[in-house]
Design a protein around this motif. Structure first.
Motif: not given
Lengths: 370, 230
Positions: A296-297, A309-311, A365-367, B163-166
């Motif tokens: 994740p970012y 980038m989109s998730r 990105p949209n997500r 850290h439980a992200a996303n």
């Protein structure tokens, strides 16, 4: 034996590669034609992926002087423990071997192993022997903190080195040097490794390049003219993004200071498993994709130039993963190609960074992360 | 637990004593275990003798154990040898956790001694915080442990969700196309356990599932709930 049947995936990859190769070769007009043809072919075979074909950045304004490819962050366990990560690395090797024309060399961006065990590193070395182009290795923290680099050095040599290629000065650093947090705690080598292997484990120390390598770098760069393009490989980003996940190099400013006198510098880093773009003065920074899993970012500190980038789609284990290419221009600045396995490739071009994000903007990105 | 305490009529002193014990244990495990000989690379069977982190308690681990098995087995042996020491502090030191809400405002005001409803003592606040946090910390331990998750591929949640992200607990219930229905957070946790983690099915009321849910929700403390958001 001649193979008659090609899987859906192979056909999709072929169609996409054609599209992708076409991009770099052509001017704008034929680019649009190829784009339409490739998108059409993909549509006809029912292969529009989750994120459908989008026109990537318009064809490069100038031909790059040369290209190299990259593979990174494979986090291998032994095959009997986890075969998925092994298959992903094999796929990346196949990808770069299929590039036509072949890249001048392939950078391995670090974190070949998950827990730095000899069997993991040896398995990785064996798989990477399959890379046709010459291989340049970089070390990551997952490769290092079980035996403090003993096995890695035995397999791949010194982690800090430089070389010249077609007028560009390349430098590879070990940017994952951690302060000794283990002796005082009486940690075993495996406990030390496990601590470093947890991205969100706060017991470890921030990454750094360290005084010794800074001195080495100063000497290495001493004889290089300021007009020479410089490309630096480091596992962690050579700037400060998010300390809690070590998206961070503690002495980044010191490294940047040594690079400041050069007209054009490009830093290519691993570790962050995502599309990541930054520019600090004349230094352009690009992240690379992982083969193992996307990250994740970070919740804060994302550089303004980064177009996310989109998730990733959790239902496709390869989504958000991949490998890529770096197209190096004569001035040492690069078009950074993110070859996402489950999506159309995304190019973060030289022009995008030179114009400070005004031109050749990659698709949004949209997500996005939240 | 609070209700139990009222019903059984245990004195407040008992609770205070328990809390004091917790506080004493707060130092946690600073000195970790030292292996007598390395457990990695051996490949074969057999056990490796270890000295646990206090520098005196003997223990043993399978020589072929993977890192996480090793870490967890050491942790278990250490806990058995030191029931009084505080694993909560150890986990909190490793994986920064959001603290539970501060309820100290409840100590003020109230409607007087004749109105017992709303009367809260400091000890109760400590108890609430401690028990809630322990629930979350246990979730963090499971979230970060391939072994406790029963992963068959040595993968834990934090590898993809630091850290439980996303994990977006605030967006449930929501429709998941690939599952073909609107689901709760625990359904997506379950999906990730069975797929990326390749672990065994956990039912919705399994203590591990409850703890995972507690941890994930706690990490998004302060986020606005918007159900159905993608």
């Amino acid at each position: 034996m001649k193979i008659k049947h090609k899987s859906v995936e192979t056909r999709y990859m072929e169609a996409r590669r054609e599209f992708f190769n076409g991009l770099a070769r052509v001017d704008r007009r034929s680019f649009l034609k190829i784009s339409a043809a490739a998108a059409g072919a993909a549509a006809a075979s029912g292969l529009i992926p989750y994120h459908s074909f989008q026109p990537v950045a318009v064809a490069a304004e100038a031909q790059p002087a040369f290209k190299f490819a990259y593979i990174s962050d494979s986090h291998l366990y032994e095959k009997h423990i986890n075969d998925r990560f092994v298959r992903s690395l094999l796929r990346a090797v196949e990808d770069v071997n299929a590039l036509d024309p072949q890249p001048d060399f392939v950078l391995y961006g670090g974190d070949l192993a998950q827990l730095g065990r000899p069997k993991e590193l040896k398995l990785g070395a064996e798989i990477l022997k399959g890379v046709k182009a010459p291989l340049r290795m970089m070390v990551g923290e997952h490769d290092w903190y079980l035996d403090l680099g003993a096995q890695w050095r035995e397999l791949f040599g010194a982690p800090t080195y430089s070389f010249d290629h077609k007028g560009v000065h390349f430098v590879t650093l070990n940017s994952v040097v951690e302060r000794d947090f283990w002796t005082a705690r009486g940690l075993t080598p495996m406990q030390r490794m496990m601590t470093v292997a947890g991205l969100d484990n706060g017991v470890q120390s921030p990454f750094s390049v360290g005084a010794e390598q800074l001195e080495w770098l100063r000497n290495d760069l001493a004889g290089v003219a300021p007009t020479t393009p410089v490309v630096v490989f480091s596992h962690s980003p050579l700037y400060k993004l998010y300390k809690k996940w070590n998206f961070w190099t503690d002495d980044a400013e010191d490294v940047q200071a040594l690079l400041a006198r050069f007209a054009n510098v490009t830093v290519i880093h691993g570790h962050t498993h995502q599309i990541l773009t930054n520019r600090i003065g004349s230094i352009h920074f690009h992240g690379v994709l992982a083969t193992a899993w996307p990250w994740p970012y970070a919740p804060e500190g994302l550089p303004e130039l980064t177009i996310q980038m989109s998730r990733p789609d959790p239902f496709n284990p390869m989504d958000g993963c991949g490998n890529g290419e770096v197209h190096v221009h004569a001035d040492g600045l690069v078009d950074k190609v993110y070859n996402l396995w489950n999506r159309a490739p995304i190019i973060v071009g030289r022009r995008y960074l030179v114009s400070n994000g005004k031109e050749a903007v990659p698709p949004a990105p949209n997500r996005i992360s939240y | 637990m609070c209700v139990d305490f009222v019903r059984t009529g245990a004195g407040k002193g008992a609770v205070a004593a328990v809390l004091a014990a917790f506080a004493l244990a707060g130092a946690g495990c600073e000195e970790r275990s030292a292996l007598k000989r390395p457990a990695h690379g051996a490949g074969g069977g057999g056990e490796t003798e270890v000295i646990l982190c206090d520098g005196s308690t003997p223990g043993a681990v399978a020589a072929a154990a993977t890192g996480q098995v090793l870490a967890d087995s050491l942790m278990d042996q250490w806990k058995r040898a030191h029931p009084e020491r505080d694993w909560v502090e150890v986990e909190k030191e490793q994986h920064e956790l959001k603290p539970p809400a501060d309820n100290s405002a409840l100590l003020k005001g109230g409607q007087g001694p004749e109105h017992p409803y709303g009367r809260v003592t400091k000890q109760e606040l400590l108890l609430w915080a401690r028990e809630t946090e322990k629930f979350v910390v246990e979730g963090s331990r499971i979230f970060h442990s391939a072994e406790l998750l029963g992963s068959t591929v040595a993968v834990s949640c934090d590898m993809c969700h630091p850290h439980a992200a996303n994990t977006h607990p605030e967006t449930y219930p929501k429709y998941q196309t690939q599952l073909g229905r609107a689901v709760l957070l625990r359904d997506m946790i379950e999906w990730c356990i069975e797929n990326p983690v390749r672990g065994a099915h956990l039912s919705g009321d399994d203590p591990r599932m409850r703890a995972l849910e507690a941890y994930i929700i706690a990490q998004r403390s302060g986020t606005v709930m918007v159900y159905g958001k993608h």
